[in-house]
Design a protein around this motif. Structure first.
Motif, PDB file in Angstrom:
ATOM      1  N   ILE A   8       0.853  -1.186   0.000  1.00 17.55           N
ATOM      2  CA  ILE A   8       0.000   0.000   0.000  1.00 17.55           C
ATOM      3  C   ILE A   8       0.887   1.234   0.000  1.00 17.55           C
ATOM      4  O   ILE A   8       1.732   1.408   0.881  1.00 17.55           O
ATOM      5  N   GLN A  11      -3.692   6.179   0.301  1.00 18.98           N
ATOM      6  CA  GLN A  11      -5.132   6.041   0.510  1.00 18.98           C
ATOM      7  C   GLN A  11      -5.827   7.230  -0.141  1.00 18.98           C
ATOM      8  O   GLN A  11      -5.988   8.283   0.475  1.00 18.98           O
ATOM      9  N   LEU A  17      -7.452   2.206  -1.940  1.00 14.47           N
ATOM     10  CA  LEU A  17      -6.033   2.005  -1.678  1.00 14.47           C
ATOM     11  C   LEU A  17      -5.257   2.122  -2.983  1.00 14.47           C
ATOM     12  O   LEU A  17      -5.702   1.645  -4.028  1.00 14.47           O
ATOM     13  N   ILE A  40      -5.746  -6.840   4.344  1.00 16.25           N
ATOM     14  CA  ILE A  40      -4.617  -5.946   4.581  1.00 16.25           C
ATOM     15  C   ILE A  40      -3.716  -6.589   5.632  1.00 16.25           C
ATOM     16  O   ILE A  40      -4.182  -7.011   6.695  1.00 16.25           O
ATOM     17  N   ILE A  73     -12.139   1.919   5.219  1.00 21.10           N
ATOM     18  CA  ILE A  73     -10.929   1.214   5.642  1.00 21.10           C
ATOM     19  C   ILE A  73     -10.399   1.758   6.961  1.00 21.10           C
ATOM     20  O   ILE A  73      -9.911   1.012   7.807  1.00 21.10           O
ATOM     21  N   LEU A  76      -4.511   3.890   8.096  1.00 24.53           N
ATOM     22  CA  LEU A  76      -3.483   2.856   8.075  1.00 24.53           C
ATOM     23  C   LEU A  76      -2.115   3.480   8.286  1.00 24.53           C
ATOM     24  O   LEU A  76      -1.849   4.583   7.817  1.00 24.53           O
ATOM     25  N   ARG A  82       2.244  -1.719   5.119  1.00 25.87           N
ATOM     26  CA  ARG A  82       1.049  -2.537   4.980  1.00 25.87           C
ATOM     27  C   ARG A  82       0.957  -3.014   3.534  1.00 25.87           C
ATOM     28  O   ARG A  82       1.385  -2.321   2.605  1.00 25.87           O
ATOM     29  N   VAL A  84      -1.445  -5.838   0.683  1.00 25.68           N
ATOM     30  CA  VAL A  84      -2.747  -6.439   0.412  1.00 25.68           C
ATOM     31  C   VAL A  84      -2.550  -7.774  -0.301  1.00 25.68           C
ATOM     32  O   VAL A  84      -1.714  -7.896  -1.205  1.00 25.68           O
TER      33      VAL A  84
END
Length: 226
Positions: A8, A11, A17, A40, A73, A76, A82, A84
């Motif tokens: 990621i 956002q 994302l 995630i 979401i 984050l 992070r 996915v």
């Protein structure tokens, strides 16, 4: 046999994302379709932190895509790392009654949450682990956890150590990555090292295995707390 983690990088809004393929041998295709479920993942612990369903995808370039989910979401910690994984598009695997030799790396690399069955095979002098269960988001970006693995009735002849290796590539431990692993009724003919080495695991069964040859004083190591 594994999936691909996309990291990621942003956002754009509360449901979207921005994702990036990180490895130069895996990019240029759409990993997500509307209706797919995604998770995630924390890149340090490899544990899932949020799940949702894809409603839309948009290509930015060969490496980057935008994915929109069906729910908010939340914030984050992207700087901490992070990624996915598409948990709908994960394979199952059955490898039976086969002969592996003259392989320069591992015999089988498998990291998938669907059922895995490896039985009745011969692994002859594989220089690295004959069976390797990994999962990482910082090197090869090969996803994800295993949940149902049976390794039964195989014969391993002087393979690399550990012959069966379970090693999620984490640098923080907050719980097991891999679960539901059964290593039963196998024959290990050793030429040094460990027959079985596992960490970051829970719900592991090791029974009925025959270990001979030259090996560590404790040829089976299962660490459930790191």
């Amino acid at each position: 046999m594994h999936g691909t983690h996309l990291c990621i990088t942003g956002q754009p809004d509360e449901r979207s994302l921005r994702l990036r393929y990180m490895h130069n041998q895996s990019y240029g295709f759409n990993s997500f379709e509307p209706g797919d479920s995604v998770e995630i993942v924390n890149v340090h612990t490899l544990l899932g932190e949020f799940a949702g369903r894809v409603t839309d995808t948009k290509r930015i370039d060969d490496y980057e895509w935008t994915v929109t989910l069906d729910r908010v979401i939340g914030s984050l910690d992207i700087e901490d790392g992070r990624a996915v994984e598409n948990i709908s598009a994960t394979p199952s695997l059955r490898v039976a009654n086969s002969y592996f030799t003259l392989v320069p790396t591992r015999g089988i690399l498998v990291t998938t949450r669907r059922r895995v069955e490896i039985y009745g095979n011969i692994f002859d002098r594989i220089p690295m682990p004959a069976i390797h269960i990994s999962d990482d988001v910082r090197g090869w970006y090969e996803s994800g956890p295993v949940r149902d693995v049976t390794i039964k009735g195989n014969r391993f002849v002087e393979c690399g150590s550990p012959v069966v290796c379970v090693n999620p590539e984490t640098d923080r431990y907050e719980g097991p990555v891999h679960t539901g692993i059964r290593i039963i009724d196998n024959e290990f003919i050793m030429n040094g090292g460990e027959a079985i080495g596992a960490r970051g695991v829970a719900d592991v069964t090791v029974s009925g295995n025959k270990i001979s040859g030259r090996h560590e004083a404790q040829p089976v190591r299962v660490d459930t707390d790191r």
